[in-house]
Design an enzyme around this catalytic site. Structure first.
Site, PDB file in Angstrom:
ATOM      1  CG  ASP A  41      -1.369   1.269   1.196  1.00 43.09           C
ATOM      2  OD1 ASP A  41      -1.634   1.898   0.719  1.00 43.09           O
ATOM      3  OD2 ASP A  41      -2.320   1.237   2.434  1.00 43.09           O
ATOM      4  CG  ASP A  45      -5.706   3.547   0.817  1.00 42.21           C
ATOM      5  OD1 ASP A  45      -5.615   2.267   0.679  1.00 42.21           O
ATOM      6  OD2 ASP A  45      -7.101   3.564  -0.469  1.00 42.21           O
ATOM      7  CG  ASP A  49      -1.308   1.713  -3.895  1.00 42.24           C
ATOM      8  OD1 ASP A  49      -0.635   0.996  -3.775  1.00 42.24           O
ATOM      9  OD2 ASP A  49      -1.505   2.302  -2.630  1.00 42.24           O
ATOM     10  CG  ASP A 221     -12.999 -14.447 -13.228  1.00 41.07           C
ATOM     11  OD1 ASP A 221     -12.066 -14.347 -12.137  1.00 41.07           O
ATOM     12  OD2 ASP A 221     -14.240 -14.115 -12.982  1.00 41.07           O
ATOM     13  CD  GLU A 280     -10.967 -19.142 -11.963  1.00 43.58           C
ATOM     14  OE1 GLU A 280     -11.569 -19.608 -10.564  1.00 43.58           O
ATOM     15  OE2 GLU A 280     -11.830 -18.297 -12.974  1.00 43.58           O
TER      16      GLU A 280
HETATM   17  C1  NOJ Z   1     -12.149 -16.589  -9.949  1.00 50.75           C
HETATM   18  C2  NOJ Z   1     -11.622 -15.449  -8.802  1.00 50.75           C
HETATM   19  O1  NOJ Z   1     -10.448 -15.672  -8.576  1.00 50.75           O
HETATM   20  C3  NOJ Z   1     -12.363 -15.529  -7.501  1.00 50.75           C
HETATM   21  O2  NOJ Z   1     -12.142 -14.651  -6.712  1.00 50.75           O
HETATM   22  C4  NOJ Z   1     -13.891 -14.111  -7.906  1.00 50.75           C
HETATM   23  O3  NOJ Z   1     -14.610 -14.567  -6.481  1.00 50.75           O
HETATM   24  C5  NOJ Z   1     -14.629 -15.377  -8.972  1.00 50.75           C
HETATM   25  N1  NOJ Z   1     -13.252 -16.072 -10.251  1.00 50.75           N
HETATM   26  C6  NOJ Z   1     -16.173 -15.202  -9.891  1.00 50.75           C
HETATM   27  O4  NOJ Z   1     -15.077 -13.679 -10.492  1.00 50.75           O
END
Ligand code: NOJ
Length: 557
Positions: A41, A45, A49, A221, A280
């Site tokens: 950080d 705060d 970041d 994601d 992912e």
């Molecule tokens: C996978 C991400 O790594 C996770 O942190 C997130 O909650 C879900 N996808 C939804 O976007």
């Protein structure tokens, strides 16, 4: 800090110089995951970041990784730690601004590090301009960009199907005008409709925006979730949270997602400099996962089968074999991973209630992972041996999985205890800000506090405390990463299993041998060559090597 007594280590000289433009850099890259809000950080705060990350890049270059992956720092109400994006082309003020992002990328490149950023295509935030417009009324054209459906039941009072949110509870929320919208995660994360070409165009444009800014790739994601089965059929009987990653579901791992990955590969290849995507994808088998890394799709896909395998030699060997076979068949590398911001840190996962055991196993697992052919991801703090923080008070928690799980338990008449969600339980415990230096919280994390409280005994785990201590986990990682660069071909090629006693994994690579003793008692091995590095103290007996329990070692042959 006291962990293990000093393992036998051979310190290599200066790290190998990085080639200007190495070929297929990603095939054996070690990529460090920065969970931005918990890394460093800069402004006090209490939230990490982009400037904080930039200032600490020399630490990452010195650690010896090839690239960093930054979790989402885009404009977001933070209903799910930034995985609820309101504007894909803007930086959230809590993390900085676009200039900070550009400066970070430039500085990383100057230090020889590549930068991967997250892209969140399965859903937006409910504060995204599209969704706000969609809520304007039943006739709003933006509803076509999401998955709106009428409800079931006499007056549409029941959700359109039986799908459950990964965070617990139904995957549908009803709007004021009576329609339902789909959210595989929190209600603040409405799913996009990938049957609509406008969604495709928008994401191609978002990818270009960040590629033009200089990023080297994307972590995609929910890469297995964008396309849903036609007609949105019920799942049927069974506990859906337990099915995720174990079988194809009407909302996960549908064949249609692959066309999206193909179009993104074409887009990435239209840019110079080998930009990549890493999926992912929670797929049920190594073969299904390997489909995401066919030659014209994503470059990498996290190997969650490896991550979820317990501390058992035969099971580890099996998952390694299946993974290597499946990815080799499609010409891709395997992408090993032990921890991330969604799962219990592996130091605690392996511990079975004994912290010393957890650390021993975690150190050994790291050496195993880094000796395997392919790429590997390191989650921030695992190089410090950080455990999961398991005693966070409820009032400081922020993970929506916690609140959804609690609400679901309450609705079922339980006492309100959090239930395990498909997202591997509650996730704040692996997101506690890093300890950098000093004797008390926030341990150099920043000039203010930290958004989640750090344990009182983390001074001994800080970067400062571990630096220069040859027995520390940090120095183990530094040496391992340095050796990995020095030993030609460690990240590529294949491996050969050698005969070994039960509970021991022994394999050779050209010029190299790795042995992992998963048992809790020592084994005596006849090993050729010279010990390079071990996660615990090696012994010797009549010319043989004594490998302690829960220890992994590397030898040059
Ligand atoms: C996978 C991400 O790594 C996770 O942190 C997130 O909650 C879900 N996808 C939804 O976007």
């Amino acid at each position: 800090m006291r962990q293990e007594s000093a393992p036998s280590q051979v310190r290599p000289s200066a790290p190998a110089p990085r080639e200007a433009v190495p070929r297929a850099w990603w095939r054996d890259a070690v990529i460090y995951q920065v969970y931005v809000r918990s890394f460093a950080d800069s402004d006090g705060d209490g939230v990490g970041d982009l400037r904080g990350v930039r200032e600490r890049l020399p630490y990452l270059a010195g650690l010896g990784v090839d690239a960093v992956w930054l979790t989402p720092f885009y404009a977001s109400p933070q209903a799910d730690g930034g995985y609820d994006v309101a504007d894909y082309r803007a930086v959230d003020p809590v993390f900085g601004d676009l200039t900070d992002a550009a400066d970070l990328v430039a500085e990383a490149h100057r230090l020889g590090l590549r930068v991967i950023v997250d892209v969140v295509p399965n859903h937006t935030s409910d504060r995204h301009a599209w969704f706000r417009a969609a809520l304007a009324g039943p006739g709003a054209p933006e509803r076509e960009l999401y998955v709106f459906r009428p409800g079931r039941g006499a007056s549409g009072e029941l959700p359109p199907n039986d799908w459950e949110s990964v965070f617990g509870g139904p995957a549908w929320t009803r709007t004021a005008d009576g329609a339902w919208y789909l959210h595989l995660f929190a209600p603040e994360q409405p799913d996009l409709n990938w049957e609509n070409p406008v969604v495709h165009e928008e994401f191609a444009s978002v990818l270009r925006f960040w590629l033009d800014l200089g990023v080297d790739g994307f972590r995609v994601d929910v890469a297995h979730g964008m396309v849903k089965a036609p007609g949105l059929p019920d799942v049927g009987a069974g506990e859906q949270a337990r099915m995720i990653g174990r079988q194809v579901l009407p909302f996960f791992d549908q064949d249609g997602v692959h066309e999206i990955h193909r179009s993104w590969r074409r887009l990435l290849e239209s840019y110079p400099g080998e930009r990549i995507s890493v999926a992912e994808a929670w797929a049920p088998t190594p073969e299904r996962l390997a489909r995401y890394v066919r030659g014209d799709e994503a470059h990498q896909a996290f190997n969650f089968q490896f991550l979820t395998t317990g501390w058992e030699a035969a099971a580890l060997r099996e998952v390694i074999d299946l993974s290597l076979v499946a990815t080799t068949e499609v010409g891709a590398p395997t992408t090993w991973v032990l921890s991330n911001h969604d799962v219990v840190r592996h130091t605690t996962r392996y511990a079975e209630g004994d912290a010393g055991r957890g650390l021993r196993r975690a150190r050994a697992a790291a050496l195993l992972m880094l000796a395997l052919p392919g790429s590997a991801y390191v989650y921030q703090g695992e190089e410090l041996g950080l455990p999961e923080v398991e005693d966070l008070p409820d009032e400081v928690r922020q993970d929506p999985a916690f609140f959804r799980g609690r609400a679901a338990a309450e609705a079922a008449g339980g006492a309100g205890a959090p239930v395990k969600s498909g997202q591997d339980g509650t996730r704040d415990g692996c997101r506690v800000p890093l300890p950098w230096s000093g004797h008390e919280a926030p341990y150099g994390f920043g000039p203010g506090g930290s958004w989640l409280p750090q344990p009182a005994d983390w001074a001994r785990l800080s970067v400062e405390a571990q630096t220069g201590d040859p027995g520390s986990t940090l120095e183990l990682y530094r040496t391992a990463l340095s050796l990995r660069r020095e030993l030609p071909g460690l990240g590529s090629g294949s491996l050969r299993w050698e005969e070994a006693p039960e509970g021991v994994l022994l394999f050779s690579r050209p010029g190299f041998v790795c042995a992992l003793n998963t048992r809790d008692t020592e084994v005596v091995l006849r090993l050729p060559g010279r010990a390079l590095l071990a996660s615990g103290p090696l012994g010797s007996s009549a010319g043989d090597t004594v490998l302690p329990g829960e220890t992994c070692g590397w030898w040059a042959v």
